[in-house]
Design a protein around this motif. Structure first.
Motif, PDB file in Angstrom:
ATOM      1  N   GLN A   1       0.822  -1.207   0.000  1.00 58.08           N
ATOM      2  CA  GLN A   1       0.000   0.000   0.000  1.00 58.08           C
ATOM      3  C   GLN A   1       0.858   1.259   0.000  1.00 58.08           C
ATOM      4  OE1 GLN A   1      -2.135  -1.664   3.393  1.00 58.08           O
ATOM      5  NE2 GLN A   1      -4.038  -0.992   2.434  1.00 58.08           N
ATOM      6  N   TRP A   2       1.962   1.232   0.778  1.00 57.04           N
ATOM      7  CA  TRP A   2       2.817   2.440   0.807  1.00 57.04           C
ATOM      8  C   TRP A   2       3.332   2.732  -0.581  1.00 57.04           C
ATOM      9  CZ3 TRP A   2       6.706  -0.312   4.496  1.00 57.04           C
ATOM     10  CH2 TRP A   2       6.035  -0.733   5.648  1.00 57.04           C
ATOM     11  N   TYR A   3       3.866   1.687  -1.220  1.00 54.07           N
ATOM     12  CA  TYR A   3       4.479   1.907  -2.530  1.00 54.07           C
ATOM     13  C   TYR A   3       3.422   2.357  -3.544  1.00 54.07           C
ATOM     14  CZ  TYR A   3       9.016   0.007  -1.156  1.00 54.07           C
ATOM     15  OH  TYR A   3      10.240  -0.187  -0.568  1.00 54.07           O
TER      16      TYR A   3
ATOM     17  N   ALA B   1       3.348   6.014  -5.406  1.00 61.10           N
ATOM     18  CA  ALA B   1       3.445   6.154  -6.867  1.00 61.10           C
ATOM     19  C   ALA B   1       2.275   6.962  -7.403  1.00 61.10           C
ATOM     20  CB  ALA B   1       3.482   4.783  -7.522  1.00 61.10           C
ATOM     21  N   LEU B   2       1.068   6.736  -6.858  1.00 57.98           N
ATOM     22  CA  LEU B   2      -0.096   7.473  -7.355  1.00 57.98           C
ATOM     23  C   LEU B   2       0.046   8.965  -7.075  1.00 57.98           C
ATOM     24  CD1 LEU B   2      -3.117   5.146  -6.497  1.00 57.98           C
ATOM     25  CD2 LEU B   2      -1.859   5.375  -8.623  1.00 57.98           C
ATOM     26  N   PHE B   3       0.587   9.309  -5.897  1.00 57.41           N
ATOM     27  CA  PHE B   3       0.704  10.722  -5.545  1.00 57.41           C
ATOM     28  C   PHE B   3       1.903  11.401  -6.210  1.00 57.41           C
ATOM     29  CE2 PHE B   3      -2.122  10.176  -1.805  1.00 57.41           C
ATOM     30  CZ  PHE B   3      -2.938  11.258  -2.072  1.00 57.41           C
ATOM     31  N   ILE B   4       3.012  10.678  -6.314  1.00 50.73           N
ATOM     32  CA  ILE B   4       4.250  11.334  -6.733  1.00 50.73           C
ATOM     33  C   ILE B   4       4.256  11.675  -8.218  1.00 50.73           C
ATOM     34  CG2 ILE B   4       6.723  10.922  -7.109  1.00 50.73           C
ATOM     35  CD1 ILE B   4       6.785   9.658  -4.369  1.00 50.73           C
TER      36      ILE B   4
ATOM     37  N   LEU C   1      10.930   6.763  -8.414  1.00 45.87           N
ATOM     38  CA  LEU C   1       9.833   7.183  -7.541  1.00 45.87           C
ATOM     39  C   LEU C   1       8.467   6.837  -8.112  1.00 45.87           C
ATOM     40  CD1 LEU C   1      10.976  10.662  -6.240  1.00 45.87           C
ATOM     41  CD2 LEU C   1      11.409   8.410  -5.330  1.00 45.87           C
ATOM     42  N   TRP C   2       8.412   6.410  -9.356  1.00 47.61           N
ATOM     43  CA  TRP C   2       7.104   6.092  -9.934  1.00 47.61           C
ATOM     44  C   TRP C   2       7.032   4.634 -10.365  1.00 47.61           C
ATOM     45  CZ3 TRP C   2       5.403   6.901 -15.542  1.00 47.61           C
ATOM     46  CH2 TRP C   2       4.026   6.652 -15.664  1.00 47.61           C
ATOM     47  N   LEU C   3       7.880   4.230 -11.321  1.00 48.66           N
ATOM     48  CA  LEU C   3       7.760   2.870 -11.854  1.00 48.66           C
ATOM     49  C   LEU C   3       8.215   1.823 -10.843  1.00 48.66           C
ATOM     50  CD1 LEU C   3       8.898   3.439 -15.528  1.00 48.66           C
ATOM     51  CD2 LEU C   3       6.606   3.371 -14.586  1.00 48.66           C
TER      52      LEU C   3
ATOM     53  N   LEU D   1      14.239   4.918  -0.386  1.00 49.00           N
ATOM     54  CA  LEU D   1      13.974   5.105  -1.813  1.00 49.00           C
ATOM     55  C   LEU D   1      13.358   6.475  -2.072  1.00 49.00           C
ATOM     56  CD1 LEU D   1      13.958   3.782  -4.639  1.00 49.00           C
ATOM     57  CD2 LEU D   1      11.606   3.175  -4.207  1.00 49.00           C
ATOM     58  N   LEU D   2      12.361   6.838  -1.232  1.00 48.37           N
ATOM     59  CA  LEU D   2      11.668   8.103  -1.480  1.00 48.37           C
ATOM     60  C   LEU D   2      12.578   9.306  -1.297  1.00 48.37           C
ATOM     61  CD1 LEU D   2       7.971   8.151  -0.480  1.00 48.37           C
ATOM     62  CD2 LEU D   2       9.140   7.120  -2.389  1.00 48.37           C
ATOM     63  N   PHE D   3      13.444   9.255  -0.274  1.00 44.00           N
ATOM     64  CA  PHE D   3      14.299  10.414  -0.013  1.00 44.00           C
ATOM     65  C   PHE D   3      15.470  10.489  -0.980  1.00 44.00           C
ATOM     66  CE2 PHE D   3      12.456  10.831   4.338  1.00 44.00           C
ATOM     67  CZ  PHE D   3      12.066  12.133   4.190  1.00 44.00           C
TER      68      PHE D   3
END
Lengths: 475, 219
Positions: free
Chosen positions: A168-170, A174-177, A213-215, A248-250
């Motif tokens: 769910q986090w990932y 991805a949907l928001f970023i 950050l997306w794929l 990964l996000l940072f």
């Protein structure tokens, strides 16, 4: 559909989301095949430059832009969003809502891509890698993506349990970023372009962020769900998963500067990117530890996910290695960089997508895949194709890099040295195209078999085993 | 729990329900890795690995960032402080450039001039003789007849090359010194170099004036 409560494995979320999600997967697969044909054209032009050279729409520069666009925005985006919505729906515990938004979003997204492709082919492309679609379709892309994401966000907000899971986090990230990435890149490159070399810096950031950050999060959302689901065991070392996610996000988008090593940018930009590449190894090692159960069992989905996971981790190591300037001196701006990109996009992300789609499809249609032979054929051809593609591109790139650094070697000699390997690349693209056609045919057959039977036969209760409760590892 | 036998490639069986998947992972997140003082190997290794990566990345960043200076493009250099270092210019290189731009038309690349019209520089007593006399010829120019190596030349006038009134070239003292040094080292000549200071001294002593004649110079 007649009595969903007795078939716990095919949930209400699946039956409600069937057609919208199948539409997403179908559009993804159509673009995958289109992209395969275009990739074949582009790779033939590398060793036989006269091929289609007189046709303006298919000159090499435009075809490469078309390949990238169809692959990333056509195949990866549709498939990835489909997987994210499916995972969020299942883990949210109730049927997906606002699915009409998803359908409208998907239709507009694909219309925008088609328009963008025509724009690129007729010469309206921008000069930025992964952002080649002309300015006039870009806002449509943002709006369509937001519409597609609505269901996923609602499922996340309305989830039944307080606890959340890595998938769910990932998926939510991805949907928001992505809208943010796309809007930021558009603003700085298309609407009010920054000046000079800063454009290359922004595009490097965008290309890497699309990947990291997306794929990658979309692919991981599927893999993190399918692996524990099919092994029936909780993920080992799961307590580190949040740290891997935030690393990964940072750090992910900081590694964008590695595309600029050797370019006309201040030294600190590539240096920062190289440091980020090494920091990311933590993310990759935790993901490998978490998902290592995938290597212990067979099954169609696991065949793809184990390959994808290996490629994902191997790709990160390769990125870290080539980020050293001594190595980059040879590999940068050669076919080797293409090999790295294909290893990440095809070997890593697409293989993880394939695995998740193989797992999800029977639950969406309520029946098994139509043909086992086609499944086996697709797996064999894709694995062979990706291996051939990445290895031959890497060898060609290594030769090219060495030759370019040697002033005594004429350019014609260089072409002759790389030519045999580029022929292998064409062969690899043909194998991949053929493999993906098998998947496409199997997909159509499976959807037809789900349509053509009477609805009270759905889902095919005999084939799905009733899942038991998950084993919790003893502490 | 029964291990699913994944024989059918057309369908992957699920071994756990979604609810139990969520619940069991949520439980895992709440636990500490070394609960009950059982030091497990994996968390410790990961801790060291992560710290090692942070250390490496930090050191790398510090070493190759050029102190985040926007003007540093080579990761191995550091920003310079204070005055820029003066670049040493080889007078022979600079002199050759001036010779090829200005003098070569008459005196030729061979330094032999044109017989009867332009006197030679190679072996010339004017070039290899008095420093000040040579400087004067080039800075202010020369008119009238001149005898070089026993041959009379009366055909052409030498224009003013230095930074003086009426000069068409306005070469700086440094460039004059360089071209004089150059012709004194070429074509078999090997006389001492002329410095920028010598040229400047002659120019400030003579001020603005018209071209010299050979007779004036030989006085």
């Amino acid at each position: 559909m007649s009595s969903p409560s007795t078939h716990a494995e095919v949930t209400a979320a699946d039956t409600a989301g069937r057609w919208p999600l199948l539409l997403l997967f179908a559009s993804g697969l159509v673009w995958l095949v289109v992209s395969g044909v275009l990739a074949l054209v582009a790779s033939i032009q590398l060793h036989s430059p006269a091929f289609l050279a007189d046709c303006a729409w298919f000159t090499h520069g435009r075809v490469t832009a078309l390949v990238e666009t169809t692959f990333v925005y056509g195949w990866c985006a549709n498939a990835g969003v489909g997987i994210a919505l499916w995972v969020l729906g299942r883990l949210g515990g109730s049927p997906l809502r606002a699915l009409n938004w998803a359908v409208v979003g998907t239709l507009f997204w694909n219309a925008a891509i088609a328009l963008g492709l025509i724009g690129i082919a007729t010469g309206d492309a921008t000069s930025f890698s992964l952002l080649q679609m002309p300015g006039y379709v870009q806002p449509l892309l943002v709006a369509a993506y937001v519409a597609m994401s609505v269901s996923g966000i609602l499922a996340w907000n309305g989830r039944r349990t307080d606890g959340t899971f890595a998938s769910q986090w990932y998926a939510v990230a991805a949907l928001f970023i992505f809208p943010w990435l796309l809007v930021a890149a558009q603003a700085m490159l298309v609407w009010s372009p920054v000046r000079g070399v800063l454009q290359a810096v922004v595009d490097g950031w965008y290309v890497q962020s699309v990947l990291s950050l997306w794929l990658a999060p979309l692919a991981l959302a599927g893999a993190y769900y399918v692996v524990p689901k099919a092994t029936g065991r909780a993920l080992p070392s799961y307590e580190f998963a949040p740290l891997a996610f935030w690393t990964l996000l940072f750090v992910g988008s900081f590694s964008g500067g590695r595309h600029l090593i050797g370019g006309p940018v201040p030294a600190w930009l590539p240096t920062l990117a190289n440091a980020a590449c090494w920091m990311l190894l933590f993310h990759f090692s935790v993901v490998a530890l978490n998902l290592r159960g995938v290597f212990s069992r067979g099954g169609t989905a696991f065949k793809f996910i184990s390959f994808g996971l290996s490629a994902y981790v191997l790709g990160s190591l390769l990125d870290a290695m080539t980020s050293f300037r001594g190595v980059a001196l040879i590999t940068q701006f050669t076919y080797f960089a293409t090999a790295q990109q294909q290893l990440a996009l095809y070997g890593g992300i697409s293989m993880l997508f394939f695995g998740s789609i193989y797992f999800a499809m029977p639950r969406l249609t309520g029946r098994s895949w139509a043909s086992g032979a086609l499944v086996r054929g697709h797996a064999a051809l894709t694995i062979l194709g990706v291996l051939l593609l990445v290895v031959s591109l890497a060898v060609a790139g290594w030769i090219q890099g060495h030759d370019l650094n040697n002033a005594k070697i004429a350019y014609a000699e260089l072409s002759a040295h790389t030519r045999p390997w580029l022929l292998v690349v064409t062969a690899a693209y043909s194998i991949l195209l053929f493999g993906n056609l098998l998947l496409f045919v199997n997909f159509i057959l499976s959807v037809c078999s789900a349509c053509c039977v009477r609805s009270d036969n759905l889902p095919d209760s005999s084939s799905f085993r009733q899942p038991s409760a998950m084993e919790v590892p003893a502490l | 729990m029964s291990t699913p036998s994944n024989q059918d490639p057309r369908l992957d069986q699920a071994a756990a329900s979604d609810e139990s998947l969520l619940a069991s992972h949520e439980k895992l997140l709440g636990t500490q890795p070394d609960e009950k003082a059982r030091y497990k190997l994996v968390p410790l290794t990961l801790l060291f690995f992560f710290s090692g990566l942070i250390f490496f990345a930090g050191t790398y960043l510090n070493r190759y960032s050029g102190l985040f200076d926007p003007h540093i493009y080579n990761e191995n250099s550091l920003p310079t402080t204070g005055a820029a270092v003066a670049v040493k210019i080889d007078p022979l290189v600079l002199g050759k450039k001036q010779y090829e731009a200005v003098c070569i038309t008459c005196h030729q690349a061979t330094g032999l001039g044109q017989p009867g019209v332009f006197p030679p520089l190679a072996g010339s007593e004017w070039v290899n003789g008095s420093d000040d006399r040579l400087i004067r010829v080039v800075v202010y120019g020369l008119q009238g007849p001149i005898k070089v190596m026993g041959v009379d030349y009366n055909g052409a006038a030498m224009p003013a090359i230095g930074k003086v009134a009426g000069s068409g070239f306005n070469l700086s003292d440094e460039k004059i010194a360089a071209v004089l040094t150059y012709i004194r080292q070429q074509w078999g000549n090997s006389t001492a170099a002329i410095t920028t200071e010598q040229v400047a001294a002659v120019r400030s002593k003579d001020g603005d004036r018209k071209a010299y004649t050979a007779a004036e110079l030989l006085k």
